[in-house]
Design an enzyme around this catalytic site. Structure first.
Site, PDB file in Angstrom:
ATOM      1  N   SER A   1       0.783  -1.264  -0.037  1.00  0.00           N
ATOM      2  CA  SER A   1       0.039  -0.115  -0.053  1.00  0.00           C
ATOM      3  C   SER A   1       0.825   1.361  -0.008  1.00  0.00           C
ATOM      4  CB  SER A   1      -0.781  -0.045   1.262  1.00  0.00           C
ATOM      5  OG  SER A   1      -1.411  -1.303   1.321  1.00  0.00           O
TER       6      SER A   1
ATOM      7  N   HIS B   1      -0.127   4.808   4.085  1.00  0.00           N
ATOM      8  CA  HIS B   1      -0.788   5.447   2.990  1.00  0.00           C
ATOM      9  C   HIS B   1      -0.493   6.822   2.741  1.00  0.00           C
ATOM     10  CE1 HIS B   1      -4.447   2.473   2.458  1.00  0.00           C
ATOM     11  NE2 HIS B   1      -3.209   1.661   2.533  1.00  0.00           N
TER      12      HIS B   1
END
Length: 197
Positions: free
Chosen positions: A131, A182
């Site tokens: 991610s 993220h």
């Protein structure tokens, strides 16, 4: 003077994107053959990110290896789908080498930030997944769009901003998402995109 049909330009295969997907899938399959990728301890044994292991035991390789591990098939498939969609566009926009640099540096940067964030907040969690690297790819692609002031690969700034908003929102309402990776991956990738794009 004669008329001939105009040849349609074909996009070449995004080699680095395909290799990264293949490596992620191969690692997942190999781990599943000998255990369960949804078991946190099993994943830690095979290189998942755990802050004390990095800071106390000096296992810095986890900053890299964790980016190629995934908790279960759905985690893998979601990330690989996004990698192909955005990685393909970024690779055609900046080239294979720069795409690889952005991906790997964003992955490591996101994991470094995760270690310090988890330590500062007392979060005792094992983390893994692509991610951070993916958000770096998306951030870099946004930077490319801003510099070129148009669309790239049929995608414009508005679509990328919506994608970022949806991804971050989904992460915050989920109880298992590493939001630190993220956000830091996105910011770091954006900065790399400004430099390399």
């Amino acid at each position: 003077m004669e008329n001939r049909p105009m040849r349609q330009r074909t996009r070449s295969l995004p080699l680095i994107t395909c290799i990264l997907i293949a490596v992620n899938v191969l690692v997942y399959v190999l781990l599943e053959l000998f255990g369960s990728t949804e078991n946190g301890y099993y994943m830690w044994l095979h290189g998942a990110l755990y802050a004390p292991s990095v800071l106390v035991d000096g296992e810095y390789y986890r900053l890299f290896t964790a980016a190629f591990l995934h908790f279960g098939a759905s985690h893998l498939m979601n990330n690989m789908l996004m990698l192909y969609i955005m990685g393909e566009r970024l690779e055609h926009a900046v080239g294979s080498v720069r795409m690889l640099v952005i991906y790997l540096l964003s992955a490591v940067a996101a994991n470094v930030f995760t270690v310090f964030f988890y330590t500062a907040t007392g979060t005792d969690a094992i983390s893994a997944g692509a991610s951070g690297a993916l958000m770096g790819v998306i951030g870099a692609f946004l930077a490319v769009l801003l510099r070129r002031r148009g669309t790239v690969g049929g995608v414009g700034r508005r679509q990328v901003l919506v994608l970022i908003a949806v991804t971050l929102y989904s992460g915050f309402i989920s109880g298992t998402t590493n939001n630190a990776a993220h956000i830091s991956g996105l910011v770091f990738g954006f900065l790399l995109g400004l430099v390399l794009g």
